[in-house]
Design an enzyme around this catalytic site. Structure first.
Site, mmCIF file in Angstrom:
data_model
loop_
_atom_site.group_PDB
_atom_site.id
_atom_site.type_symbol
_atom_site.label_atom_id
_atom_site.label_comp_id
_atom_site.label_asym_id
_atom_site.label_seq_id
_atom_site.Cartn_x
_atom_site.Cartn_y
_atom_site.Cartn_z
ATOM 1 N N SER A 198 0.780 -1.167 0.050
ATOM 2 C CA SER A 198 -0.095 0.105 -0.131
ATOM 3 C C SER A 198 0.942 1.301 0.036
ATOM 4 O O SER A 198 1.679 1.495 -0.936
ATOM 5 C CB SER A 198 -0.864 -0.008 1.162
ATOM 6 O OG SER A 198 -1.990 1.080 1.149
ATOM 7 N N ASP A 228 0.068 -4.104 -3.941
ATOM 8 C CA ASP A 228 -0.903 -3.382 -4.286
ATOM 9 C C ASP A 228 -0.513 -1.867 -3.826
ATOM 10 O O ASP A 228 -1.414 -1.204 -2.802
ATOM 11 C CB ASP A 228 -2.232 -3.877 -3.337
ATOM 12 C CG ASP A 228 -3.600 -3.492 -4.001
ATOM 13 O OD1 ASP A 228 -3.665 -3.420 -5.563
ATOM 14 O OD2 ASP A 228 -4.271 -3.176 -3.559
ATOM 15 N N HIS A 285 -7.487 -5.738 -0.582
ATOM 16 C CA HIS A 285 -6.039 -5.049 -0.779
ATOM 17 C C HIS A 285 -5.207 -5.914 0.099
ATOM 18 O O HIS A 285 -3.946 -5.714 -0.117
ATOM 19 C CB HIS A 285 -6.390 -3.683 0.176
ATOM 20 C CG HIS A 285 -5.493 -2.609 0.252
ATOM 21 N ND1 HIS A 285 -4.723 -2.468 -1.151
ATOM 22 C CD2 HIS A 285 -4.878 -1.930 1.063
ATOM 23 C CE1 HIS A 285 -3.809 -1.363 -0.740
ATOM 24 N NE2 HIS A 285 -3.860 -1.015 0.660
#
Length: 337
Positions: free
Chosen positions: A181, A206, A272
């Site tokens: 992230s 991601d 996610h």
């Protein structure tokens, strides 16, 4: 009554995210809600406020707010930039491979993101795994503040890498950085700022999408930040970047939410987290086999079945280029072979 009100608020926020997800899946333009729930490093939900516009950001204390934890088989130490004595007294061994891993927004060094990947590496072989904990900065309900500080964190991670190179004999050309992230962008910034060589590889799990764009390459993970940059997209268009960012970009199950095994309500946060879960599993398997293809629809239709397969995750080929697609299972083990 207060508990009931909080539960109603939670339901309304879930519905907001679900509507946003539906827009994403059906090709609509995402308008970020004021509040979104993000997964912390253990998959629990944490609220974050997203807004566009100027953000007043107070300076951070890098030495106190960014921590480095070394893990080897049977030992762990906290390392400090510039502290040669502590480094020499630790179990760090430059003869073994070194991996640096970091978490994302609303997470920490104790998160499953870091700990599961660390455990996977150490179960495989003798190595140095270093977890970067910037939770003091990442644990901020104001997402834009945490996002803006990724540049500061990345620059300090680069200082740590240069310290390991000069004081610990680290060969930077063998170094692998991994981030989830916002942490993916932290590692990109680190790669841009290392002065004692070129990082071998950065894996973005991601990479965060909200408030980032393709043009501002100096503020995000990008091709060239390492000799090889590979990306795993699992929540593209919602929490994660949809566009290709690396030398090779993997789109398991199409790369969008909802990933197999994720419920409709938790589609975004679960999807996610799948990126680091896939990567952790890949450390000890080469069965996440993907093929280059023009689109996920073409992949599903079998158009690309004759293309040579490439493993996603840790065993990915550094020669791979372009977009790759694959399917996974709904629960561990995710790799289908």
């Amino acid at each position: 009554m207060e508990a009931l009100n909080m539960e109603l608020l939670r339901i309304l926020l879930f519905l907001t995210v679900t509507v946003t997800l539906e827009s994403c899946v059906n090709g609509g333009t995402i308008k970020y809600p004021t509040v979104m729930y993000f997964p912390d490093g253990k998959g629990d939900l944490r609220p974050g406020i997203i807004y566009e516009g100027p953000t007043k950001v107070l300076p951070i204390n890098e030495a106190e707010d960014i921590k480095f934890f070394l893990y080897t088989r049977g030992a762990s130490y906290q390392l400090l930039v510039g502290d040669v004595a502590t480094l020499n007294a630790s179990s760090y061994d430059s003869n073994y491979p070194t991996y640096i891993v970091t978490h994302g927004y609303q997470s920490s060094g104790a998160s499953d993101t870091i700990q599961d990947i660390k455990d996977a590496y150490l179960s495989r072989s003798q190595c140095n795994v270093i977890g970067v904990d910037w939770s003091v900065i990442a644990d901020n309900i104001l997402y834009p503040v945490a996002k803006q500080h990724t540049v500061d964190v990345g620059i300090y991670v680069a200082k740590f890498i240069d310290f390991l190179a000069t004081a610990g004999n680290l060969d930077i050309s063998t170094l692998h950085l991994t981030g989830h992230s916002l942490g993916a962008h932290v590692m990109g910034i680190a790669g841009k700022n290392v002065k004692n060589g070129k990082v071998r590889r950065i894996t973005g799990m991601d990479p965060a999408g909200p408030l980032f764009n393709l043009e501002e390459v100096n503020e995000r993970l990008a091709v060239g930040d390492a000799s090889f940059v590979d990306i795993i997209h699992t929540c593209a268009g919602l929490y994660g970047f949809e566009d290709p960012l690396g030398d090779v970009d993997f789109y398991p199950n199409g790369g969008h939410p909802r990933q197999p095994g994720c419920s409709i309500i938790l589609a975004g946060v679960c999807s996610h987290s799948r990126s680091w879960q896939f990567f952790a599993e890949s450390v000890n398997t080469d069965k996440f086999l993907a093929v280059p293809c023009g689109s996920y629809d073409d992949f599903k239709n079998g158009t690309c079945d004759s293309e040579p397969k490439v493993p996603m995750g840790e065993p990915a080929f550094s020669s791979a280029r372009g977009r790759y697609y694959l399917n996974t299972g709904q629960e561990p083990p995710y790799a289908l072979g």
